[in-house]
Structures are given as structure tokens and as C-alpha cells.
Enzyme design. Structure first.
Site, PDB file in Angstrom:
ATOM      1  N   ARG A  18     -66.639 -54.653   6.641  1.00 31.57           N
ATOM      2  CA  ARG A  18     -67.778 -54.870   5.742  1.00 31.57           C
ATOM      3  C   ARG A  18     -67.751 -53.866   4.581  1.00 31.57           C
ATOM      4  NH1 ARG A  18     -71.720 -52.014   3.376  1.00 31.57           N
ATOM      5  NH2 ARG A  18     -71.940 -50.803   5.292  1.00 31.57           N
ATOM      6  N   ASP A  19     -68.012 -52.607   4.876  1.00 33.63           N
ATOM      7  CA  ASP A  19     -68.092 -51.615   3.799  1.00 33.63           C
ATOM      8  C   ASP A  19     -66.738 -51.492   3.109  1.00 33.63           C
ATOM      9  OD1 ASP A  19     -69.135 -49.658   2.172  1.00 33.63           O
ATOM     10  OD2 ASP A  19     -69.840 -48.375   3.794  1.00 33.63           O
ATOM     11  N   HIS A 210     -72.706 -41.552   8.154  1.00 31.30           N
ATOM     12  CA  HIS A 210     -71.963 -42.562   7.395  1.00 31.30           C
ATOM     13  C   HIS A 210     -71.510 -41.898   6.096  1.00 31.30           C
ATOM     14  CE1 HIS A 210     -71.425 -46.876   5.969  1.00 31.30           C
ATOM     15  NE2 HIS A 210     -71.475 -46.245   4.807  1.00 31.30           N
ATOM     16  N   HIS A 212     -68.907 -41.255   3.060  1.00 32.47           N
ATOM     17  CA  HIS A 212     -67.749 -41.659   2.261  1.00 32.47           C
ATOM     18  C   HIS A 212     -66.961 -40.390   1.938  1.00 32.47           C
ATOM     19  CE1 HIS A 212     -68.713 -46.002   1.473  1.00 32.47           C
ATOM     20  NE2 HIS A 212     -69.825 -45.579   2.053  1.00 32.47           N
ATOM     21  N   CYS A 243     -68.840 -48.671  -2.500  1.00 33.65           N
ATOM     22  CA  CYS A 243     -70.026 -49.502  -2.611  1.00 33.65           C
ATOM     23  C   CYS A 243     -70.020 -50.107  -4.005  1.00 33.65           C
ATOM     24  CB  CYS A 243     -71.303 -48.688  -2.389  1.00 33.65           C
ATOM     25  SG  CYS A 243     -72.789 -49.674  -2.648  1.00 33.65           S
ATOM     26  N   ASN A 252     -64.939 -45.100   2.838  1.00 31.05           N
ATOM     27  CA  ASN A 252     -65.528 -44.392   3.981  1.00 31.05           C
ATOM     28  C   ASN A 252     -64.481 -43.434   4.556  1.00 31.05           C
ATOM     29  OD1 ASN A 252     -66.694 -47.380   4.142  1.00 31.05           O
ATOM     30  ND2 ASN A 252     -68.194 -45.982   4.984  1.00 31.05           N
TER      31      ASN A 252
HETATM   32  P1  HMG Z   1     -82.210 -60.957  -6.071  1.00 28.46           P
HETATM   33  O1  HMG Z   1     -81.355 -61.484  -7.184  1.00 28.46           O
HETATM   34  O2  HMG Z   1     -83.434 -60.189  -6.426  1.00 28.46           O
HETATM   35  O3  HMG Z   1     -82.597 -62.084  -5.006  1.00 28.46           O
HETATM   36  O4  HMG Z   1     -81.274 -60.058  -5.139  1.00 28.46           O
HETATM   37  P2  HMG Z   1     -83.240 -63.498  -5.114  1.00 28.46           P
HETATM   38  O5  HMG Z   1     -84.076 -63.657  -3.900  1.00 28.46           O
HETATM   39  O6  HMG Z   1     -83.859 -63.699  -6.464  1.00 28.46           O
HETATM   40  O7  HMG Z   1     -81.955 -64.469  -4.982  1.00 28.46           O
HETATM   41  C1  HMG Z   1     -80.959 -64.580  -5.966  1.00 28.46           C
HETATM   42  C2  HMG Z   1     -79.909 -65.576  -5.473  1.00 28.46           C
HETATM   43  O8  HMG Z   1     -79.241 -65.068  -4.311  1.00 28.46           O
HETATM   44  C3  HMG Z   1     -80.521 -66.926  -5.046  1.00 28.46           C
HETATM   45  O9  HMG Z   1     -79.530 -67.908  -5.274  1.00 28.46           O
HETATM   46  C4  HMG Z   1     -80.689 -66.753  -3.560  1.00 28.46           C
HETATM   47  O10 HMG Z   1     -80.698 -67.978  -2.856  1.00 28.46           O
HETATM   48  C5  HMG Z   1     -79.465 -65.928  -3.183  1.00 28.46           C
HETATM   49  P3  HMG Z   1     -79.682 -68.970  -6.484  1.00 28.46           P
HETATM   50  O11 HMG Z   1     -80.994 -69.656  -6.235  1.00 28.46           O
HETATM   51  O12 HMG Z   1     -79.723 -68.117  -7.724  1.00 28.46           O
HETATM   52  O13 HMG Z   1     -78.468 -69.790  -6.352  1.00 28.46           O
HETATM   53  N1  HMG Z   1     -79.689 -65.100  -2.015  1.00 28.46           N
HETATM   54  C6  HMG Z   1     -78.881 -65.079  -0.952  1.00 28.46           C
HETATM   55  N2  HMG Z   1     -77.763 -65.731  -0.643  1.00 28.46           N
HETATM   56  C7  HMG Z   1     -77.191 -65.461   0.546  1.00 28.46           C
HETATM   57  N3  HMG Z   1     -77.673 -64.544   1.419  1.00 28.46           N
HETATM   58  C8  HMG Z   1     -78.798 -63.876   1.156  1.00 28.46           C
HETATM   59  C9  HMG Z   1     -79.446 -64.134  -0.073  1.00 28.46           C
HETATM   60  N4  HMG Z   1     -80.560 -63.621  -0.641  1.00 28.46           N
HETATM   61  C10 HMG Z   1     -80.704 -64.231  -1.821  1.00 28.46           C
HETATM   62  N5  HMG Z   1     -79.277 -62.987   2.016  1.00 28.46           N
HETATM   63  C11 HMG Z   1     -80.706 -59.297  -2.939  1.00 28.46           C
HETATM   64  C12 HMG Z   1     -81.788 -59.406  -4.004  1.00 28.46           C
HETATM   65  C13 HMG Z   1     -81.190 -58.321  -1.906  1.00 28.46           C
HETATM   66  C14 HMG Z   1     -80.473 -60.675  -2.325  1.00 28.46           C
HETATM   67  C15 HMG Z   1     -79.395 -58.810  -3.622  1.00 28.46           C
HETATM   68  O14 HMG Z   1     -79.685 -57.663  -4.343  1.00 28.46           O
HETATM   69  C16 HMG Z   1     -78.300 -58.496  -2.647  1.00 28.46           C
HETATM   70  O15 HMG Z   1     -77.774 -59.377  -1.973  1.00 28.46           O
HETATM   71  N6  HMG Z   1     -77.923 -57.197  -2.557  1.00 28.46           N
HETATM   72  C17 HMG Z   1     -76.923 -56.747  -1.612  1.00 28.46           C
HETATM   73  C18 HMG Z   1     -76.025 -55.710  -2.245  1.00 28.46           C
HETATM   74  C19 HMG Z   1     -75.025 -55.233  -1.239  1.00 28.46           C
HETATM   75  O16 HMG Z   1     -74.642 -55.952  -0.336  1.00 28.46           O
HETATM   76  N7  HMG Z   1     -74.568 -53.974  -1.428  1.00 28.46           N
HETATM   77  C20 HMG Z   1     -73.599 -53.382  -0.544  1.00 28.46           C
HETATM   78  C21 HMG Z   1     -74.133 -53.122   0.814  1.00 28.46           C
HETATM   79  S1  HMG Z   1     -75.074 -51.626   0.939  1.00 28.46           S
HETATM   80  C22 HMG Z   1     -73.910 -50.369   1.060  1.00 28.46           C
HETATM   81  O17 HMG Z   1     -72.740 -50.607   0.900  1.00 28.46           O
HETATM   82  C23 HMG Z   1     -74.364 -49.005   1.469  1.00 28.46           C
HETATM   83  C24 HMG Z   1     -74.052 -48.680   2.935  1.00 28.46           C
HETATM   84  O18 HMG Z   1     -72.675 -48.793   3.200  1.00 28.46           O
HETATM   85  C25 HMG Z   1     -74.535 -47.254   3.291  1.00 28.46           C
HETATM   86  C26 HMG Z   1     -74.010 -46.182   2.314  1.00 28.46           C
HETATM   87  O19 HMG Z   1     -72.809 -46.037   2.163  1.00 28.46           O
HETATM   88  O20 HMG Z   1     -74.870 -45.510   1.745  1.00 28.46           O
HETATM   89  C27 HMG Z   1     -74.776 -49.652   3.876  1.00 28.46           C
HETATM   90 MG    MG Z   2     -71.216 -47.242   2.871  1.00 21.03          MG
END
Ligand code: HMG
Ligand code: MG
Length: 300
Positions: A18-19, A210, A212, A243, A252
Site C-alpha cells: 500500500r504505502d 511508522h 519513513h 506519500c 518507509n
Molecule cells: P474529495 O474529492 O473531497 O471527495 O476527496 P468527494 O467525496 O468529493 O469525491 C470525489 C470523487 O472521488 C467522486 O467521484 C467520488 O465518488 C470518489 P466522481 O463523482 O468525481 O467520479 N470517491 C471515491 N472513490 C473510491 N473510493 C473512495 C472514494 N471517495 C470518494 N473511498 C477523499 C476526499 C478522502 C476521497 C480523497 O481526498 C482521497 O481519496 N484521499 C486519499 C489520499 C491518499 O490515499 N493518500 C495516501 C494515503 S495516506 C498516507 O500515505 C500516510 C500514511 O502512510 C501514514 C504516514 O506516512 O504518515 C498512512
Molecule cells: Mg506512510
């Protein structure tokens, strides 16, 4: 002795599929992703983060998470959490038989906005019903706090904010909170200050590290947490990752680097290091690049 206060056994949460893969330029096939997860489980890893039900517009690399879950052979005794940012993600997790979800927020408003289009408070409004429903459905919920040391947009982060966000996730039912040094800039002294603040409101067995490894500090930082009794480490095979919404974030800490240190210090993980190195080399080859980790390169 250096390791006097360390746990005798550590749980590794493998976040490579995933990450790691969410930030790779090369998009791998569903079959390769599924095989990666199987190889990691076959090496003895008990928790493998399998993907993310996030918006494919935001993170295209995770768009086939449902297909990966369907394609992979689940191993007995292994948990495969998936990231879930909202109700829609939870629905997909349930529909695809996920056994655990991971929700994520941050200790920085700006980062959270860039990563999830929500401030910290808004993210809790969004996550509270998701967590409640997931738990009622029998799913375990893991929580992530990003930017525990520093934010790529806001700089230094106040450890008190990390502590308060961690507490809020635990109060909503997270069984464990993983503390993310998202951009890998923390040093042991900074991490100690942060952990002391968090440990004033949470116990060591509710926490995971966690880190990096952007600046090569992750193993040193992990030692700080081990000294404080934290026994869960997130790591990524081959040191994959970053990320997509954290400019400058490196991968990571590499699983094989963590295993080499832990096993060499008498701490057990239940994971076969040689098999993990083989997997690190295999996945790096699939991505068309050299293994990023020190142990992955040095191992004979
Ligand atoms: P938004 O644009 O505000 O959401 O994003 P929305 O509700 O307006 O939806 C926009 C579009 O996305 C729509 O599609 C939704 O249906 C679709 P459209 O109508 O335009 O065709 N949608 C989805 N599709 C599939 N699955 C879903 C989903 N939700 C909405 N769950 C949102 C808000 C939270 C969805 C967006 O910002 C997002 O997906 N963000 C995720 C970003 C991400 O994954 N980042 C990496 C992970 S975090 C990380 O890596 C840190 C970590 O490792 C820890 C660390 O290292 O610190 C965990
Ligand atoms: Mg991470």
C-alpha cells in the site's frame, strides 16, 4: 544493556503493497501486487496492508484494490488491512470482504487538506461514523496520524497536537494508532519528545511506529520507541514508497533493514529475513529499479 527495555517480540506491519506501491511511478499489474502480498505472508509476516479504498482520482495506483483482494490467496492467521478515508471506502472494504480497515488523519491541518480535502476536525467528523459502523460490522480499525515530527507545509509539529489526535482516534475505537513520520525528517531527540507526549495519553501497547527513511534516521528513531516499550513497527519491503501528497517523502523504513537489526539484537518477529530479501529484490526488479535498502543490497 542497550536492549534491556526492548520488547522480546515485535509485530511488523508490512505496508509495502500500500504505502510502497501508492507512490511508485510504475503501475504494477494486479497479479504482481497479489503475488507480492502472498510472498510477504509466506515469509511469515502476520499483517500485510493490502491496498486502499481511496479515490482513484487521488491515488490511481490503488485503483485495483478490489481486484487485488480477489486475486490473492489469503494465508491463515494473516490480517490484510486496507486504507479507508470515508463512508464510500468502508462500503467497498465491506463489499470486498476486508477483515480490517485503517483510517488516517494528521497532526497538521495543511497536510490533511492536501491529503484528504479536510482539516483535522473535519476528518474526525468524517471518520467518526465510519469507525462506528466498521466496529459494529466486526471490523477492527487501525488509526494513522501523519506528520508526527514535521509537516512538509507547516514545518515543526507540536507534540501536544500529535498526542491529542492519537487520543481522539483511540477514543473512537481504534485498537492501535500508528505514528507517521510521513516525510522521514525526525531525529531521535525529536521523536522522543513526541513519544513522551503521546505516552502521557496512550499506552505503549496501543501504538505503532511508522517512520519513513528519507534522511536515514528511521532505525535510530525506532530504537527510541523500542526503549519505551512500543512493539509494533510499520515497514515496507525493499524500502518502497512515500506519500503522493507529501513532497519530498522517501520510502518507509525497509522491512529487511528492521528485521536485520531486530534479529541481530535478539528480538523475534516470526519473519524469515532471507525470504524478505528475496521479495525485496523481486519487487524492485518488477519496478525496474535497484533495491533501495542497505540490507537488500548487502545480503548474501
Ligand atoms: P474529495 O474529492 O473531497 O471527495 O476527496 P468527494 O467525496 O468529493 O469525491 C470525489 C470523487 O472521488 C467522486 O467521484 C467520488 O465518488 C470518489 P466522481 O463523482 O468525481 O467520479 N470517491 C471515491 N472513490 C473510491 N473510493 C473512495 C472514494 N471517495 C470518494 N473511498 C477523499 C476526499 C478522502 C476521497 C480523497 O481526498 C482521497 O481519496 N484521499 C486519499 C489520499 C491518499 O490515499 N493518500 C495516501 C494515503 S495516506 C498516507 O500515505 C500516510 C500514511 O502512510 C501514514 C504516514 O506516512 O504518515 C498512512
Ligand atoms: Mg506512510
Amino acid at each position: 544493556m542497550l536492549t534491556a527495555n526492548w520488547p522480546k517480540a515485535v509485530k511488523i506491519v508490512e505496508v509495502g503493497p500500500r504505502d510502497g506501491l501508492q507512490n511508485e511511478k510504475t503501475t504494477l499489474s494486479t497479479e504482481v501486487k497479489a503475488k507480492l502480498i502472498e510472498l510477504l505472508a509466506d515469509a511469515g509476516t502476520k499483517v500485510v496492508e493490502a491496498g486502499a479504498f481511496v479515490s482513484p482520482k487521488w491515488v490511481p495506483q490503488m485503483a485495483d484494490t478490489a481486484q487485488v483482494l480477489a486475486a490473492m490467496d489469503k494465508r491463515k492467521g494473516v490480517t490484510y488491512p486496507v486504507l479507508v478515508p470515508n463512508e464510500k471506502g468502508l462500503e467497498l472494504a465491506i463489499a470486498n470482504d476486508a477483515d480490517e480497515i485503517a483510517v488516517f488523519t494528521a497532526a497538521s491541518n495543511t497536510f490533511n487538506q492536501k491529503n484528504t480535502n479536510a482539516t483535522i476536525d473535519e476528518s474526525f467528523e468524517r471518520l467518526a461514523p465510519v469507525m462506528e459502523r466498521a466496529i459494529a460490522h466486526g471490523l477492527r480499525v487501525r488509526g494513522y496520524v501523519s506528520c508526527v515530527a514535521s509537516c512538509p507545509f507547516e514545518g515543526e509539529i507540536d507534540p501536544a497536537v500529535v498526542a491529542s489526535v492519537t487520543r481522539r482516534l483511540l477514543d473512537l475505537g481504534a485498537y492501535e494508532v500508528s505514528l507517521g513520520d510521513t516525510i522521514g525528517v525526525g531525529t531521535p531527540v525529536k521523536i522522543e519528545r513526541m513519544l513522551d507526549a503521546v505516552l502521557a495519553v496512550a499506552s505503549a501497547d496501543e501504538l505503532a511506529m511508522h517512520f519513513h527513511d528519507t534522511y536515514g534516521q528511521a532505525l535510530a528513531n525506532i530504537m527510541v520507541g523500542l526503549n519505551k516499550g512500543i512493539a509494533v513497527i510499520d515497514s515496507s519491503v525493499g524500502g518502497l514508497g512515500g506519500c503522493p501528497y507529501a513532497p519530498g517523502a522517501g520510502g518507509n523504513v525497509a522491512t529487511e533493514d528492521v528485521l536485520y537489526m531486530l534479529h541481530g539484537c535478539g528480538v523475534s518477529t516470526g519473519i524469515d529475513l532471507a525470504k524478505t530479501v528475496d521479495t525485496a529484490r523481486w519487487i524492485s526488479n518488477q519496478l525496474g529499479r535497484d533495491v533501495a535498502s542497505r540490507v537488500g543490497r548487502a545480503w548474501k
